[in-house]
Scaffold this motif. Structure first.
Motif, mmCIF file in Angstrom:
data_model
loop_
_atom_site.group_PDB
_atom_site.id
_atom_site.type_symbol
_atom_site.label_atom_id
_atom_site.label_comp_id
_atom_site.label_asym_id
_atom_site.label_seq_id
_atom_site.Cartn_x
_atom_site.Cartn_y
_atom_site.Cartn_z
ATOM 1 N N THR A 52 -2.410 24.996 -13.325
ATOM 2 C CA THR A 52 -1.050 25.006 -12.775
ATOM 3 C C THR A 52 -0.145 24.108 -13.602
ATOM 4 O OG1 THR A 52 -1.838 25.493 -10.547
ATOM 5 C CG2 THR A 52 0.345 24.489 -10.732
ATOM 6 N N ILE A 53 -0.641 22.936 -13.981
ATOM 7 C CA ILE A 53 0.148 22.019 -14.814
ATOM 8 C C ILE A 53 0.437 22.658 -16.167
ATOM 9 C CG2 ILE A 53 0.217 19.742 -15.924
ATOM 10 C CD1 ILE A 53 0.479 19.708 -12.819
ATOM 11 N N VAL A 54 -0.557 23.327 -16.747
ATOM 12 C CA VAL A 54 -0.372 24.023 -18.025
ATOM 13 C C VAL A 54 0.743 25.058 -17.896
ATOM 14 C CG1 VAL A 54 -1.428 25.607 -19.684
ATOM 15 C CG2 VAL A 54 -2.729 23.664 -18.828
ATOM 16 N N ALA A 55 0.680 25.876 -16.846
ATOM 17 C CA ALA A 55 1.687 26.930 -16.648
ATOM 18 C C ALA A 55 3.073 26.333 -16.437
ATOM 19 C CB ALA A 55 1.298 27.807 -15.461
ATOM 20 N N LEU A 56 3.155 25.238 -15.709
ATOM 21 C CA LEU A 56 4.449 24.579 -15.491
ATOM 22 C C LEU A 56 5.010 24.046 -16.800
ATOM 23 C CD1 LEU A 56 3.679 22.646 -12.205
ATOM 24 C CD2 LEU A 56 5.395 24.437 -12.486
ATOM 25 N N GLU A 57 4.180 23.361 -17.581
ATOM 26 C CA GLU A 57 4.639 22.786 -18.847
ATOM 27 C C GLU A 57 5.120 23.869 -19.808
ATOM 28 O OE1 GLU A 57 1.541 20.271 -20.396
ATOM 29 O OE2 GLU A 57 2.090 18.629 -19.056
ATOM 30 N N GLN A 58 4.531 25.038 -19.730
ATOM 31 C CA GLN A 58 4.923 26.141 -20.606
ATOM 32 C C GLN A 58 6.059 26.968 -20.009
ATOM 33 O OE1 GLN A 58 1.236 28.242 -21.278
ATOM 34 N NE2 GLN A 58 0.465 26.662 -22.648
ATOM 35 N N ASN A 59 6.620 26.496 -18.905
ATOM 36 C CA ASN A 59 7.716 27.191 -18.212
ATOM 37 C C ASN A 59 7.357 28.625 -17.849
ATOM 38 O OD1 ASN A 59 9.806 25.173 -18.004
ATOM 39 N ND2 ASN A 59 9.931 25.302 -20.230
ATOM 40 N N LYS A 60 6.107 28.831 -17.449
ATOM 41 C CA LYS A 60 5.677 30.173 -17.069
ATOM 42 C C LYS A 60 5.987 30.481 -15.607
ATOM 43 C CE LYS A 60 2.279 30.981 -20.592
ATOM 44 N NZ LYS A 60 0.924 31.378 -20.903
ATOM 45 N N TYR A 61 6.230 29.463 -14.816
ATOM 46 C CA TYR A 61 6.648 29.705 -13.442
ATOM 47 C C TYR A 61 7.375 28.497 -12.887
ATOM 48 C CZ TYR A 61 3.238 27.104 -10.530
ATOM 49 O OH TYR A 61 2.522 26.140 -9.878
ATOM 50 N N ASN A 62 8.139 28.739 -11.826
ATOM 51 C CA ASN A 62 8.866 27.671 -11.140
ATOM 52 C C ASN A 62 7.989 27.084 -10.053
ATOM 53 O OD1 ASN A 62 11.291 28.042 -12.535
ATOM 54 N ND2 ASN A 62 11.935 29.655 -11.147
ATOM 55 N N PRO A 63 7.916 25.764 -9.952
ATOM 56 C CA PRO A 63 7.127 25.164 -8.876
ATOM 57 C C PRO A 63 7.866 25.288 -7.546
ATOM 58 C CG PRO A 63 8.304 23.466 -10.045
ATOM 59 C CD PRO A 63 8.567 24.760 -10.784
ATOM 60 N N SER A 64 7.122 25.146 -6.470
ATOM 61 C CA SER A 64 7.782 25.059 -5.170
ATOM 62 C C SER A 64 8.562 23.750 -5.138
ATOM 63 C CB SER A 64 6.740 25.062 -4.046
ATOM 64 O OG SER A 64 5.983 23.860 -4.069
ATOM 65 N N LEU A 65 9.479 23.635 -4.216
ATOM 66 C CA LEU A 65 10.274 22.414 -4.106
ATOM 67 C C LEU A 65 9.381 21.215 -3.790
ATOM 68 C CD1 LEU A 65 13.066 21.191 -4.213
ATOM 69 C CD2 LEU A 65 13.371 21.801 -1.807
#
Length: 90
Positions: A52-65
């Motif tokens: 999940t951290i990898v995907a976030l860092e690569q801007n592959k998805y928006n995290p929940s608030l």
């Protein structure tokens, strides 16, 4: 031993990102570097998988608030210093 989780939310946002949807740009990698944390250390601190951290860092998805606030708190930063909303003009 690593636990691997499939997150349906990541799959949904991956498709959205490819279509040019609005995205949050983030500075998670910079925050981690300042704290000298690995992706796994941040993941453990906020209760998600390393993937999940990898995907976030690569801007592959928006995290929940909630996750965005947890990440900012773990990195000891204001949420606006970690996440920035940008509207794509596609």
């Amino acid at each position: 031993m690593y636990k691997i989780y499939y997150n349906r939310e990541i799959s949904f946002y991956n498709k959205r990102a490819k279509k040019g949807g609005n995205m949050l740009k983030n500075r998670i990698l910079i925050g981690r570097a300042e704290k000298k944390w690995t992706q796994q250390q941040l993941a453990d601190a906020v209760g998600v998988s390393r993937q999940t951290i990898v995907a976030l860092e690569q801007n592959k998805y928006n995290p929940s608030l909630v996750l965005a606030f947890k990440i900012a708190a773990a990195l000891e930063k204001e949420i606006t210093n970690i996440f920035e909303y940008r509207e794509d003009s596609c």
